[in-house]
Write an enzyme that holds these catalytic residues in place. Structure first.
Site, PDB file in Angstrom:
ATOM      1  N   ARG A 179      38.718  53.443  56.267  1.00 39.15           N
ATOM      2  CA  ARG A 179      39.400  54.748  56.134  1.00 39.15           C
ATOM      3  C   ARG A 179      39.514  55.156  54.671  1.00 39.15           C
ATOM      4  O   ARG A 179      39.528  56.339  54.363  1.00 39.15           O
ATOM      5  CB  ARG A 179      40.819  54.662  56.720  1.00 39.15           C
ATOM      6  CG  ARG A 179      40.836  54.454  58.207  1.00 39.15           C
ATOM      7  CD  ARG A 179      42.242  54.566  58.729  1.00 39.15           C
ATOM      8  NE  ARG A 179      42.780  55.898  58.410  1.00 39.15           N
ATOM      9  CZ  ARG A 179      43.977  56.314  58.736  1.00 39.15           C
ATOM     10  NH1 ARG A 179      44.785  55.529  59.394  1.00 39.15           N
ATOM     11  NH2 ARG A 179      44.387  57.521  58.410  1.00 39.15           N
ATOM     12  N   LYS A 200      40.379  59.761  47.940  1.00 41.36           N
ATOM     13  CA  LYS A 200      40.636  60.143  49.341  1.00 41.36           C
ATOM     14  C   LYS A 200      41.772  61.149  49.436  1.00 41.36           C
ATOM     15  O   LYS A 200      41.673  62.161  50.130  1.00 41.36           O
ATOM     16  CB  LYS A 200      40.993  58.889  50.154  1.00 41.36           C
ATOM     17  CG  LYS A 200      41.583  59.205  51.521  1.00 41.36           C
ATOM     18  CD  LYS A 200      41.942  57.966  52.309  1.00 41.36           C
ATOM     19  CE  LYS A 200      43.311  57.403  52.057  1.00 41.36           C
ATOM     20  NZ  LYS A 200      44.428  58.070  52.763  1.00 41.36           N
ATOM     21  N   ASN A 201      42.878  60.860  48.719  1.00 40.49           N
ATOM     22  CA  ASN A 201      44.074  61.687  48.919  1.00 40.49           C
ATOM     23  C   ASN A 201      44.020  63.038  48.209  1.00 40.49           C
ATOM     24  O   ASN A 201      44.950  63.838  48.326  1.00 40.49           O
ATOM     25  CB  ASN A 201      45.335  60.906  48.534  1.00 40.49           C
ATOM     26  CG  ASN A 201      45.647  59.840  49.574  1.00 40.49           C
ATOM     27  OD1 ASN A 201      45.038  59.826  50.647  1.00 40.49           O
ATOM     28  ND2 ASN A 201      46.572  58.947  49.261  1.00 40.49           N
ATOM     29  N   CYS A 235      54.103  55.864  62.523  1.00 34.19           N
ATOM     30  CA  CYS A 235      52.984  55.257  61.800  1.00 34.19           C
ATOM     31  C   CYS A 235      53.426  53.888  61.336  1.00 34.19           C
ATOM     32  O   CYS A 235      54.624  53.616  61.228  1.00 34.19           O
ATOM     33  CB  CYS A 235      52.635  56.156  60.626  1.00 34.19           C
ATOM     34  SG  CYS A 235      51.623  55.383  59.403  1.00 34.19           S
ATOM     35  N   ASP A 275      51.185  53.101  47.037  1.00 36.28           N
ATOM     36  CA  ASP A 275      49.867  52.760  47.575  1.00 36.28           C
ATOM     37  C   ASP A 275      49.229  51.560  46.858  1.00 36.28           C
ATOM     38  O   ASP A 275      48.144  51.127  47.242  1.00 36.28           O
ATOM     39  CB  ASP A 275      48.915  53.968  47.503  1.00 36.28           C
ATOM     40  CG  ASP A 275      49.305  55.060  48.484  1.00 36.28           C
ATOM     41  OD1 ASP A 275      50.162  54.807  49.346  1.00 36.28           O
ATOM     42  OD2 ASP A 275      48.756  56.176  48.371  1.00 36.28           O
ATOM     43  N   ARG A 320      58.121  58.422  58.745  1.00 35.09           N
ATOM     44  CA  ARG A 320      57.321  59.520  58.194  1.00 35.09           C
ATOM     45  C   ARG A 320      57.506  60.850  58.921  1.00 35.09           C
ATOM     46  O   ARG A 320      56.592  61.382  59.561  1.00 35.09           O
ATOM     47  CB  ARG A 320      55.844  59.129  58.143  1.00 35.09           C
ATOM     48  CG  ARG A 320      55.620  57.847  57.379  1.00 35.09           C
ATOM     49  CD  ARG A 320      54.175  57.522  57.195  1.00 35.09           C
ATOM     50  NE  ARG A 320      53.545  58.300  56.143  1.00 35.09           N
ATOM     51  CZ  ARG A 320      52.241  58.305  55.908  1.00 35.09           C
ATOM     52  NH1 ARG A 320      51.441  57.596  56.654  1.00 35.09           N
ATOM     53  NH2 ARG A 320      51.740  59.013  54.929  1.00 35.09           N
TER      54      ARG A 320
END
Ligand code: EPZ
Length: 429
Positions: free
Chosen positions: A408, A22-23, A126, A316, A131
């Site tokens: 997501r 994803k990233n 968030c 993560d 952030r």
């Protein structure tokens, strides 16, 4: 709203195909704004964030075409996207879209580099911390952009184009490094990034930009040099495997016991995490096909871990490790140094019986003999999946609410886990 129902207690055995990251996908899709030619991305995961970014890019005039399946295609391979930013019709990224996904703020760099202007909503707060975007703004200013902040929007102007410059990051930032790579690629002259992020997704994006005609060297180290070029071309690039998805399933197997091949996974993308998983008592081995994780009997050993930028232990995977440690034989300690508020999973893990004590940025986890299923809810993607890991080993039923967080970032999660014997199903509202 969909929910996921898990009945814990099954060991995991089989093969889990690892999807594209994803990233890496998100910045790669954003990089399409740098050229009027088509960028083709292979191995793109089917994720809600990819769909959302598609809408955001569509608002700027970008066409995204998804290639259909061909006979003989591997059913586990990702999608192919043909992305064309031939005509950029709007350089504004509105609050309604940017507020849904922080990474969409990164469109500011290619828009100002190619079009000389961009107006992008501040991403806002968030669930995992404040952030800010100050370092991303610093990058653009260093490369000759005039910045104004007005009514919650960052307005960037560089009518005569960007010029190369020296960027020294006071702290490692992934988004800041992506921004610098994209902006400096189309700037006139040479740029140097010091203290650059070294995450594999940075290297993947730099590789793709180089295929598009950029001149980037040093990606993957903390000093990156970019010689600007006047124009970038189309290219074809395959997204690298998702190291966070890999680490997540590895921890799930370490938690339940069993034997699983994480197909397509590459150990060098998450060596620090694999070392920790091995310390907990699982066996980690590399095969031609990917990474194999086995745990047969034996307890889960406690560990002490501090999150850090790559090549350190990734933030993560912090929540997932905490779930695993909740059943360790002894006390473990996890310190989060990247985001100040990334402990929203602690309360929810406690609902399953975990014993976790928070003191500033350090969590102390006292391993318990048994977890027990309960209804839970999470506030962000990695926190949600940590609850899934805990639930897989808990006695009885766990209902995970707010599944959209999982959608997501985890492709076909229930399917991949149930194929390995987990009792997990999605209940549609
Ligand atoms: C990326 O976020 C990832 N997102 C995150 O993954 C990941 O947790 C994070 O990098 C760290 O590895 C994507 O790649 C889409 P940062 P990013 O800039 O780029 C501070 C997930 O679950 N900072 O490296 O936003 C910041 O507050 C997500 O997939 C500033 O102070 O992270 C943080 O403390 C969540 N000013 C630190 O730097 C700035 O201008 C690192 O953040 C920018 C960042």
């Amino acid at each position: 709203m969909d929910r996921i129902r898990i009945v814990g207690g099954q060991r995991l055995n089989g093969t889990i195909p690892i999807s594209g990251a994803k990233n890496a996908t998100l910045p790669l899709m954003i990089a399409s704004l740098l050229t009027d030619q088509t960028l083709i991305l292979d191995n793109v995961p089917r994720l809600a964030d990819v769909g959302l970014l598609q809408r955001i890019l569509g608002n700027h005039g970008v066409d995204v075409m998804t290639a259909g399946k061909r006979p003989g295609d591997d059913p586990n391979s990702g999608r192919t996207l043909h992305i064309s930013a031939k005509h950029i019709v709007d350089t504004t990224a509105p609050y309604e879209l940017v507020s849904k996904m922080r990474a969409s703020f990164w469109v500011i760099a290619p828009l100002v580099a190619r079009m000389g202007e961009a107006k992008v909503s501040m991403p806002g707060g968030c669930a995992i911390g404040t952030r800010p975007v100050d370092l991303l703004i610093m990058v653009l200013e260093r490369l000759g952009t005039q910045i104004e902040i007005e009514s919650g929007y960052v307005i960037a102007r560089a009518k005569k184009g960007l010029r190369g410059g020296e960027i020294v990051f006071p702290k490692v930032t992934v988004g800041g490094t992506h921004t610098a790579l994209m902006a400096a690629s189309l700037a006139s002259g040479t740029s140097v990034i010091e203290n650059a992020a070294r995450e594999p997704e940075i290297t993947d994006v730099a590789d793709c930009l180089n295929k598009m005609g950029a001149k980037i060297s040093g990606a993957g180290t903390s000093r990156i040099v970019i010689e600007g070029v006047p124009k970038l071309n189309g290219a074809r690039h395959s997204v690298l495997p998702d190291r966070i998805e890999t680490g997540t399933y590895a921890m799930a197997v370490a938690m339940t016991g069993g034997d699983v091949l994480l197909q397509n996974a590459r150990p060098e993308l998450l060596q620090a995490a694999l070392d920790v998983i091995a310390k907990t008592g699982a066996t980690v081995s590399t095969t031609n096909e990917g990474i194999r994780i086995t745990r047969n009997g034996g307890g889960i050993a406690p560990v002490e871990v501090t999150t850090a930028p790559f090549p350190g232990f990734p933030t993560d995977l912090q929540a997932q490790l905490m779930a695993l440690m909740s059943r360790a034989k002894g006390t473990s300690r996890i310190t989060e140094t990247i985001f100040e508020n990334r402990f929203m999973h602690v309360q929810e893990l406690a609902r399953l019986g975990a014993r976790i004590h928070l003191d500033g940025e350090t969590a102390t986890i006292e391993g318990v003999e048994k977890l027990k299923g309960a209804p839970v809810m999470a506030t962000d993607l990695r926190a949600s999946v940590s609850l899934v890991i805990a639930a897989l080993a808990a006695e009885g039923e766990t209902m995970v609410n707010r599944v959209y967080h999982l959608d997501r970032g985890f492709e076909r999660l229930e399917e991949k886990l149930s194929a390995c014997g987990a009792s997990i199903e999605r209940l549609s509202a």
